[in-house]
Design an enzyme around this catalytic site. Structure first.
Site, PDB file in Angstrom:
ATOM      1  N   SER A  57       0.811  -1.216   0.000  1.00 14.94           N
ATOM      2  CA  SER A  57       0.000   0.000   0.000  1.00 14.94           C
ATOM      3  C   SER A  57       0.846   1.268   0.000  1.00 14.94           C
ATOM      4  CB  SER A  57      -0.883  -0.029   1.254  1.00 14.94           C
ATOM      5  OG  SER A  57      -1.251   1.284   1.630  1.00 14.94           O
ATOM      6  N   GLY A  58       0.422   2.225  -0.816  1.00 15.01           N
ATOM      7  CA  GLY A  58       1.112   3.520  -0.818  1.00 15.01           C
ATOM      8  C   GLY A  58       0.862   4.268   0.473  1.00 15.01           C
ATOM      9  N   LEU A  59      -0.385   4.205   0.955  1.00 15.91           N
ATOM     10  CA  LEU A  59      -0.727   4.901   2.191  1.00 15.91           C
ATOM     11  C   LEU A  59       0.107   4.378   3.357  1.00 15.91           C
ATOM     12  CD1 LEU A  59      -2.583   6.670   4.021  1.00 15.91           C
ATOM     13  CD2 LEU A  59      -4.113   4.705   4.184  1.00 15.91           C
ATOM     14  N   ASP A  69       0.631  10.306   2.357  1.00 15.86           N
ATOM     15  CA  ASP A  69       0.369   9.547   1.131  1.00 15.86           C
ATOM     16  C   ASP A  69       0.192  10.543  -0.017  1.00 15.86           C
ATOM     17  OD1 ASP A  69      -0.257   7.523  -0.626  1.00 15.86           O
ATOM     18  OD2 ASP A  69      -2.318   7.288   0.085  1.00 15.86           O
ATOM     19  N   ASP A  96       1.168  -0.673  -5.025  1.00 21.42           N
ATOM     20  CA  ASP A  96       0.400   0.542  -5.260  1.00 21.42           C
ATOM     21  C   ASP A  96       1.358   1.550  -5.895  1.00 21.42           C
ATOM     22  OD1 ASP A  96      -0.987   2.881  -5.113  1.00 21.42           O
ATOM     23  OD2 ASP A  96      -1.429   2.754  -2.969  1.00 21.42           O
ATOM     24  N   ASP A  98       0.658   4.381  -7.263  1.00 21.48           N
ATOM     25  CA  ASP A  98       0.065   5.729  -7.323  1.00 21.48           C
ATOM     26  C   ASP A  98      -0.234   6.090  -8.796  1.00 21.48           C
ATOM     27  OD1 ASP A  98       0.127   5.834  -4.604  1.00 21.48           O
ATOM     28  OD2 ASP A  98       1.955   7.018  -4.463  1.00 21.48           O
ATOM     29  N   GLU A 125      -3.167   4.644 -10.819  1.00 26.10           N
ATOM     30  CA  GLU A 125      -4.488   5.274 -10.708  1.00 26.10           C
ATOM     31  C   GLU A 125      -4.564   6.502 -11.607  1.00 26.10           C
ATOM     32  OE1 GLU A 125      -3.697   5.567  -6.469  1.00 26.10           O
ATOM     33  OE2 GLU A 125      -4.184   7.703  -6.532  1.00 26.10           O
ATOM     34  N   LYS A 131      -0.144  12.714  -6.199  1.00 23.01           N
ATOM     35  CA  LYS A 131      -1.495  12.273  -5.863  1.00 23.01           C
ATOM     36  C   LYS A 131      -1.827  12.578  -4.397  1.00 23.01           C
ATOM     37  CE  LYS A 131      -2.259   9.128  -3.638  1.00 23.01           C
ATOM     38  NZ  LYS A 131      -2.444   7.688  -3.679  1.00 23.01           N
ATOM     39  N   ASN A 133      -4.384  10.876  -1.172  1.00 23.35           N
ATOM     40  CA  ASN A 133      -5.161   9.686  -0.848  1.00 23.35           C
ATOM     41  C   ASN A 133      -6.629   9.901  -1.218  1.00 23.35           C
ATOM     42  OD1 ASN A 133      -6.875   7.987   1.273  1.00 23.35           O
ATOM     43  ND2 ASN A 133      -4.929   6.973   0.858  1.00 23.35           N
ATOM     44  N   SER A 134      -7.239   8.833  -1.701  1.00 22.69           N
ATOM     45  CA  SER A 134      -8.612   8.913  -2.220  1.00 22.69           C
ATOM     46  C   SER A 134      -9.626   9.325  -1.163  1.00 22.69           C
ATOM     47  CB  SER A 134      -9.020   7.560  -2.789  1.00 22.69           C
ATOM     48  OG  SER A 134      -8.137   7.199  -3.810  1.00 22.69           O
ATOM     49  N   ARG A 167      -6.449   1.645 -12.090  1.00 27.47           N
ATOM     50  CA  ARG A 167      -7.390   2.031 -11.018  1.00 27.47           C
ATOM     51  C   ARG A 167      -8.240   3.210 -11.470  1.00 27.47           C
ATOM     52  NH1 ARG A 167      -5.330   3.146  -4.917  1.00 27.47           N
ATOM     53  NH2 ARG A 167      -6.681   4.912  -4.373  1.00 27.47           N
ATOM     54  N   HIS A 198     -12.634   1.871  -7.456  1.00 27.08           N
ATOM     55  CA  HIS A 198     -12.550   2.313  -6.057  1.00 27.08           C
ATOM     56  C   HIS A 198     -13.756   3.179  -5.685  1.00 27.08           C
ATOM     57  CE1 HIS A 198     -10.675   2.496  -2.317  1.00 27.08           C
ATOM     58  NE2 HIS A 198      -9.747   3.430  -2.510  1.00 27.08           N
TER      59      HIS A 198
HETATM   60  C1  SPV Z   1      -3.459   2.493  -0.509  1.00 28.45           C
HETATM   61  O1  SPV Z   1      -3.562   1.548   0.270  1.00 28.45           O
HETATM   62  O2  SPV Z   1      -2.494   3.254  -0.504  1.00 28.45           O
HETATM   63  C2  SPV Z   1      -4.507   2.735  -1.488  1.00 28.45           C
HETATM   64  C3  SPV Z   1      -5.828   2.310  -1.170  1.00 28.45           C
HETATM   65  O3  SPV Z   1      -4.235   3.331  -2.486  1.00 28.45           O
HETATM   66  S1  SPV Z   1      -6.649   3.667  -0.538  1.00 28.45           S
HETATM   67  O4  SPV Z   1      -5.988   4.113   0.630  1.00 28.45           O
HETATM   68  O5  SPV Z   1      -7.992   3.191  -0.283  1.00 28.45           O
HETATM   69  O6  SPV Z   1      -6.656   4.709  -1.547  1.00 28.45           O
HETATM   70 MG    MG Z   2      -2.518   4.327  -2.436  1.00 28.80          MG
END
Ligand code: SPV
Ligand code: MG
Length: 550
Positions: A57-59, A69, A96, A98, A125, A131, A133-134, A167, A198
């Site tokens: 995971s990027g986060l 993130d 991930d 990004d 994505e 980027k 975080n979503s 994504r 997502h």
């Molecule tokens: C991550 O885990 O970094 C993701 C998923 O990209 S989310 O945090 O839901 O965007």
């Molecule tokens: Mg991410």
């Protein structure tokens, strides 16, 4: 059967690569699960738990590095973490990626570097670099569809094996189902191996609607962080291919670390947490220390341990009142008992197993790092008898030392290098003793004198004679009171002491007598020369010198 002249072709079954395994997971009709990890250890734990694959995971990778993130960690920093994760595991890792850290060209380089690290796939994505975080903010801008499709193509053209998961962030950004489908269709046409759709809604309605519209044009991946309450069965029913549990290892670690830090801080003690945290042994197991131990046995040169026996049973009567309440080995030499200094030098040379033969005022010899044996007949017996009290300690590679000497470490190090089964350290200078003509010293004659030419030292030097009554022209130096025995040398010395016990000469013999007997029996005794840099403490004059010994 192979006929003469025919070549036998051996077919070696190769395990499918991680990239092939991820592709199989994506394409399988079964629902699969990827679990989040953010470093080598958490990746290992994911594999240990039985997951088929890892979501890097990027986060959480960013958070574990203490940053946001928001592409604050550079892509090569992320790559470093991924390398640890791949090294620590054997299951596929979906990264991930990004937005791909730039344009199509950055994606090409990213894919190449990921493949070199055996990463199975990357998710990119359709947002803009840097980027966010979503789950932060509303209406995040999306990438142009054709530009994003170029990235997908560039990635696939770089490495067709590595999966590209495209994504779609249209639902997150509030564009709705049609835009999400339009984008997914374009990304699929560009060659994406799967679509990650997502959503940040608390319920899965838009995800389920998307899946129903999508059919199974290509595998679908989802991240139900926000709609976690939706039963997994619902995802199965609509044909979702892969579910990503995206951040729960890091979140669990945060909760646990906060709690344990708080409890330790409040209690000012480890007691409240020990037992509820992983043991140190578990840490060693997770990092495969057993494998390293085994490898060390295979690859490291083995140096057999060396032990030491120190003879310290006598009082040292020549020191008068100084030894009224302690043996001379315990006399203070600049703030430390002489014996402690001696043991420290032995320790410095890698000798940990030190046995001290005690006698006079034995209870005062109480250093924590030594083993003791006692010669309770110290009053009526000598050095050889004391040594015989430690007979079962004279084993393997062994150093024998007087208990009243101090010497520089190199003297013992040089002696330990001697190849002879029996070897002694000899001071080629002898001691200058003006005004002490009658003093007894352990004189030795050798196969050749010390020459000062270090090349001469390559040829072994052998002991010819030793005693207190050698003719001056025979003498090449003085025995320091240090001897080294190989395992065979230890056996020889033990046998000699037994023989002396049997013939009645043991009680009154000195150590010099023991070595003289070994020599007389035809055993070769090697010599290593030193030039001063040692002393022994027989009287107050010696003690004054010892107190000046740095
Ligand atoms: C991550 O885990 O970094 C993701 C998923 O990209 S989310 O945090 O839901 O965007
Ligand atoms: Mg991410």
């Amino acid at each position: 059967m192979t006929m003469p002249g025919e070549e036998q072709v051996e077919i070696v079954a190769q395990a499918p690569s991680r990239a092939a395994r991820l592709r199989a997971l994506l394409r399988s009709a079964e629902l699969s699960f990827l679990m989040e990890a953010h470093n080598g250890l958490s990746a290992k734990i994911v594999e240990e738990a039985g997951f088929e694959g890892i979501w890097a995971s990027g986060l959480t990778t960013s958070a574990a590095l203490g940053v946001r993130d928001s592409n604050e960690a550079s892509w090569t920093q992320v790559l470093e973490v991924l390398e640890f994760m791949a090294d620590a595991t054997s299951i596929p890792i979906l990264v991930d990626g990004d937005t791909g850290y730039g344009n199509f060209n950055n994606v090409r380089r990213l894919v190449r570097k990921l493949a070199q690290r055996r990463i199975a796939g990357v998710c990119i994505e359709d947002k803009l670099f840097p980027k966010t975080n979503s789950f932060l903010g509303e209406g995040q801008p999306l990438a142009a569809i054709d530009e994003f499709c170029g990235k997908i193509k560039a990635g696939k053209d770089t490495d067709a094996e590595l999966s590209i998961v495209a994504r779609v962030e249209a639902l997150i950004s509030g564009w709705g189902l049609d835009e999400a489908l339009r984008r997914a269709e374009a990304y699929h046409a560009a060659g994406a191996d799967a679509i990650l759709i997502h959503s940040k809604r608390k319920v899965a309605d838009e995800i389920l609607a998307f899946a129903a519209e999508w059919g199974n044009r290509c595998p679908l991946v989802i991240v139900p962080t926000m709609y976690y309450a939706t039963p997994t069965e619902a995802f199965r029913r609509v044909g979702i291919s892969v579910v990503i549990w995206a951040n729960h290892n890091l979140r669990a670690a945060i909760t646990a670390m906060r709690e344990v830090s708080r409890r330790i801080r409040v209690a000012e003690s480890l007691v409240p947490v020990e037992g509820s945290v992983a043991s140190v042994r578990e840490v060693f197991d997770l990092t495969a220390n057993a494998e390293l131990e085994e490898a060390e046995r295979r690859y490291l040169p083995t140096s057999e341990p060396v032990r030491a026996v120190v003879i310290a049973a006598s009082r040292g009567a020549a020191l008068g009142p100084l030894t009224a309440d302690r043996p001379k080995c315990m006399i203070d030499v600049r703030g430390q008992p002489l014996l402690r200094r001696l043991v420290a030098t032995l320790n410095d040379c890698g000798i940990r197993d030190v046995t001290v033969v005690r006698g006079y005022k034995k209870e005062t010899i109480n250093l924590s790092s030594i083993t003791t044996v006692d010669n309770d007949a110290y009053d009526t017996s000598g050095e050889a008898a004391s040594l015989a009290c430690a007979l079962d300690r004279i084993e393997g590679n062994c150093v024998i030392s007087y208990g009243d000497i101090l010497f520089r470490r190199y003297i013992l190090e040089t002696l330990l290098e001697a190849e002879a089964d029996l070897a002694i350290a000899v001071d080629a200078l002898g001691r200058q003793r003006p005004g002490e003509p009658g003093r007894v010293t352990d004189l030795v004659g050798c196969s050749r004198p010390y020459t000062g030419n270090y090349l001469d030292e390559e040829a072994p030097i052998w002991l010819r004679c030793l005693g207190n009554d050698l003719r001056p022209e025979e003498v090449h130096g003085e025995w320091i009171g240090l001897a080294k025995l190989s395992p065979r040398g230890s056996t020889l010395l033990r046998a000699e002491l037994e023989a002396m016990r049997a013939d009645g000469s043991l009680p009154t013999a000195t150590l010099l007598d023991v070595f003289a007997r070994l020599l007389a029996s035809g055993h070769r005794i090697g010599v290593r020369y030193a030039l001063g840099n040692w002393l022994d403490v027989d009287d107050a004059f010696d003690l004054a010198r010892a107190r000046n010994f740095p």
